[in-house]
Every structure is written in C-alpha cells, then in structure tokens.
Design an enzyme around this catalytic site. Structure first.
Site, PDB file in Angstrom:
ATOM      1  N   SER A 148       0.710 -17.284 -39.280  1.00  0.00           N
ATOM      2  CA  SER A 148       0.743 -15.840 -39.501  1.00  0.00           C
ATOM      3  C   SER A 148      -0.153 -15.135 -38.491  1.00  0.00           C
ATOM      4  O   SER A 148      -0.838 -14.159 -38.803  1.00  0.00           O
ATOM      5  CB  SER A 148       0.299 -15.492 -40.932  1.00  0.00           C
ATOM      6  OG  SER A 148       0.723 -14.202 -41.285  1.00  0.00           O
ATOM      7  N   SER A 202       2.099  -9.070 -44.076  1.00  0.00           N
ATOM      8  CA  SER A 202       2.587 -10.027 -43.075  1.00  0.00           C
ATOM      9  C   SER A 202       4.053 -10.414 -43.250  1.00  0.00           C
ATOM     10  O   SER A 202       4.596 -11.142 -42.416  1.00  0.00           O
ATOM     11  CB  SER A 202       1.725 -11.292 -43.084  1.00  0.00           C
ATOM     12  OG  SER A 202       0.530 -11.076 -42.371  1.00  0.00           O
ATOM     13  N   LYS A 217       6.225  -9.893 -40.292  1.00  0.00           N
ATOM     14  CA  LYS A 217       6.444 -10.897 -39.246  1.00  0.00           C
ATOM     15  C   LYS A 217       7.834 -11.536 -39.318  1.00  0.00           C
ATOM     16  O   LYS A 217       8.284 -12.151 -38.356  1.00  0.00           O
ATOM     17  CB  LYS A 217       5.362 -11.977 -39.329  1.00  0.00           C
ATOM     18  CG  LYS A 217       3.953 -11.459 -39.025  1.00  0.00           C
ATOM     19  CD  LYS A 217       2.922 -12.567 -39.115  1.00  0.00           C
ATOM     20  CE  LYS A 217       1.543 -12.109 -38.655  1.00  0.00           C
ATOM     21  NZ  LYS A 217       0.846 -11.293 -39.644  1.00  0.00           N
TER      22      LYS A 217
END
Length: 390
Positions: free
Chosen positions: A131, A65, A68
């Site tokens: 997230s 993640s 991101k």
C-alpha cells in the site's frame, strides 16, 4: 397480439437481470442476510455484477487506500494500450520520496529513495501489497508525467466504468477534500480489475513483499485464512474513513466481492467481510442460463428461405440465485408479432424471454433469431401467400 408462448423448463434454468438486481438492494426472495457492523457494505456476485446484499451502498465515503485500486487499474490499462510494459524501468523522483514529503509521514510506504530504479511490475506490487504511497507517486509520474495528470486519468475511468458517486483527488488515497467513493462503486471497480489481466490480479493475492531489505505483509489478513479462499483485494484506513476492506473469494467457479467501509477496527473489518463471503457462498450459486447462439426453440417464418429459424439469446447469460430457489424458476419466450415474416437479420430481436418464479416475473431478456432468413423466391412466396390468406 402475441404469436406464441413457449415455456422452457429445465432443472436449473433461471434468469435475472443483473442491472435490475444491482439497482434494487432488496432481494425478491426471503433470505435473511447477516448483520454487518460498518457504515456501508456490499456483497457482489463477481460474474454477474448482482448485488446480493447491501447496506448504505451509495453513501459517499472516504475510500482511503482503496483509492489504490483505481491507481492499479489505470496502470494496467496503460499496459493494455501498450503505452508502457510491466518490465519498463522507472527512476524514482524526488516527489515520491517518503522522507522528503511531509504528507507521507506515518503513512504506508514502500520506502523508495530518489534515484531508485524499479520495474513497473515491482512498483505495482508495492502499491498493492505494501500500500505504498510513494510507489503510487512514482507510477503516476511515469505513466502520466505528473500526479495531477494521473488523477485526471483516474477520473476518466470513473466515468467509463459508470461510477456515479466516485471522485478522486489523489493517486494514493490520503485525505483530500472532494475525494469520495461508495461501496457499490468500489465493488464495480473491483469486478473490472478481476475481469482484467489475470497476472495483474494475481498480485492482489501475494502475502508479502521484500524491497531493499525491508519485508512487509499484505494488510489483508483474510489472505491467511485458507478455508475462506480469499485472493484479493485491498484494505484502507484513515481517521476520517474508518477501516475499509474489499475481499474477493472464489469457491469452485463462484466468485464473490465483499466491500466494507467504515469498519470499527482492522480485525473488525475482516470479520464483517468474512460474514458476507461465508453467507454468500453458503446460500448462492452462479448458474449459466443460456449459451450465446444456442437454440432454445424453432419458429416458422412466412415467405422465408428457409421456412424456420432457431431462436435464443445472442449472449452468454449467467445468474446468481439462492440455492433453494433454483429449481422453482422457469422461463418462457413470447414473440412480439402474431407471425414472423422474412427477411430477418441474424440477432434481430423478435420478442422476450421471461423468467418466472412461480407466479412472480423476475426479469425479461431479448429473444433473437440466431440465423438470417432471406426472402424466398417469388414461387414460394406465392404459395405462402395462399396458405397464409386461406
């Protein structure tokens, strides 16, 4: 043949090349870094981009993640370019529906539903705080028309930022063949985010987000440690990536970025990042060396009007160095030619500023003239010629 060596001595004058520091992970000083239990890591000074310590910084790994961060960066650039605004309303499509996408099963979500209408700002908060993989898809569709097009933008910014070991295949960071990044590249990306829009970066410090009656906490547990002064950035985890975290803290004007990839656990990645940040804040300071356009010396110019010119740097120069080394470092400038002659253009390079720690040369930087010097009239040039020759 060198014209002159002028030594500049200040109690806190230091200089080091941020690029050479970033390309050489061994500090030129004997300062032992902490032992870090992770696959790779980096501690970067956020002002200068210097790497203060690192382990396997260029090892390509699954960013999970942490992907991101680039998603948010692309959205912020679209806002800067006025292609969208933070207040634009976005209608969530079918492909952003977590319950309808098997790939999202068990992953982080904002819990959007098809037809929901949110602002770009709220979706961005869902990406950063929750997230949310679904929020990433909704933003990608809105900004670029599809996830595929958005990934193309992500990789364009990879090239623009000079991220040499990074490639993205998804907008959210779920496992995908060919997707990889490194601790060094992610530190560079984090610096770009911090240097961007302050109100966008502020989202990374938010601890909770409530959407549609569901409240979720930011997974960056270091935000709750008031003694550490962390205000970002992001965590990530998959089975293949391990536990990743990027944490940035600021004490006074001294900001650091710690990247941990392949940590052993959620708490473990936080502890490793904490060790880096505490070590960096305790042992380093960022100092402004020179101000752009401020003279550090004056030099004679033959055949010029005027006959003297101020010299210095055309850029603001900063450096992070060990606190116990600052007073040992001095600078001198060396002019390339035996003598300066008019005409000279403003910011024309005429030599180098060399920086020394005792007998060790640390770095050099361009020395420039700070004002233009026109050629003098024929009478003045004739007098200078006689003086110069005899």
């Amino acid at each position: 043949m060198l014209k002159r060596r002028a030594t500049l001595v200040f109690s806190s004058l230091v200089l080091y090349s941020a690029q050479s520091f970033a390309n050489d992970d061994a500090l030129p000083f004997s300062l032992a870094p902490p032992s870090i239990d992770a696959a790779s890591w980096v501690l970067m000074d956020a002002k200068t981009g210097q790497i203060l310590t690192a382990g396997n910084p260029d090892e390509q790994r699954n960013p999970a993640s942490l992907t991101k961060l680039m998603t948010g960066y692309v959205v912020d650039r679209a806002i800067d370019q006025k292609r969208i605004t933070r207040d634009d309303k976005v209608t969530v499509g079918q492909d952003a529906w977590g319950a309808g996408n098997p790939a999202f099963k068990g992953s982080s979500l904002m819990f959007l539903k098809p037809g929901d209408v949110l602002t770009v700002r709220d979706l961005s908060r869902g990406v950063i705080i929750d997230s949310g993989n679904d929020a990433c898809v909704a933003l990608a569709d809105y900004v670029a028309g599809s996830q595929e097009n958005f990934v193309g933008l992500m990789n364009q910014y990879v090239a623009k930022l000079g991220l040499k070991n990074t490639h993205f295949e998804t907008v959210h960071g779920l496992d995908a063949p060919g997707q990889h990044s490194t601790a060094r590249d992610l530190a560079v990306l984090s610096k770009a985010i911090i240097d961007g829009e302050p109100d966008f970066y502020q989202m990374y410090s938010e601890k909770t987000l409530t959407w549609n009656g569901i409240t979720q906490n930011n997974r960056n547990g270091l935000l709750w440690d008031n003694s550490l002064h962390v205000d970002g950035l992001k965590t990530g985890h998959t089975e293949t990536a391990g536990f990743n975290i990027i944490a940035s803290n600021v004490v006074g004007n001294h900001r650091l970025i710690a990247v941990i990839m392949g940590g052993k656990s959620s708490k473990g990645r936080e502890e490793q990042a904490r060790k880096l940040l505490v070590w960096g804040q305790n042992n380093f300071d960022t100092v402004q060396l020179f101000h752009a356009g401020r003279a550090i010396g004056n030099e004679n110019v033959w055949y010029g009007n005027p006959h003297t010119v101020e010299v210095g740097s055309d850029k603001d120069l900063y450096l992070s160095l060990p606190k116990n080394e600052i007073n040992n470092v001095k600078a001198k400038y060396i002019i390339d030619k035996k003598e300066l002659e008019a005409p000279l253009a403003a910011n024309q390079k005429i030599g180098e500023i060399k920086v020394m720690d005792k007998d060790q040369e640390l770095a050099s930087y361009p020395l420039v003239v700070l004002q233009p010097v026109a050629e003098a009239g024929i009478f003045t040039r004739a007098i200078d010629y006689i003086k110069h020759k005899f």
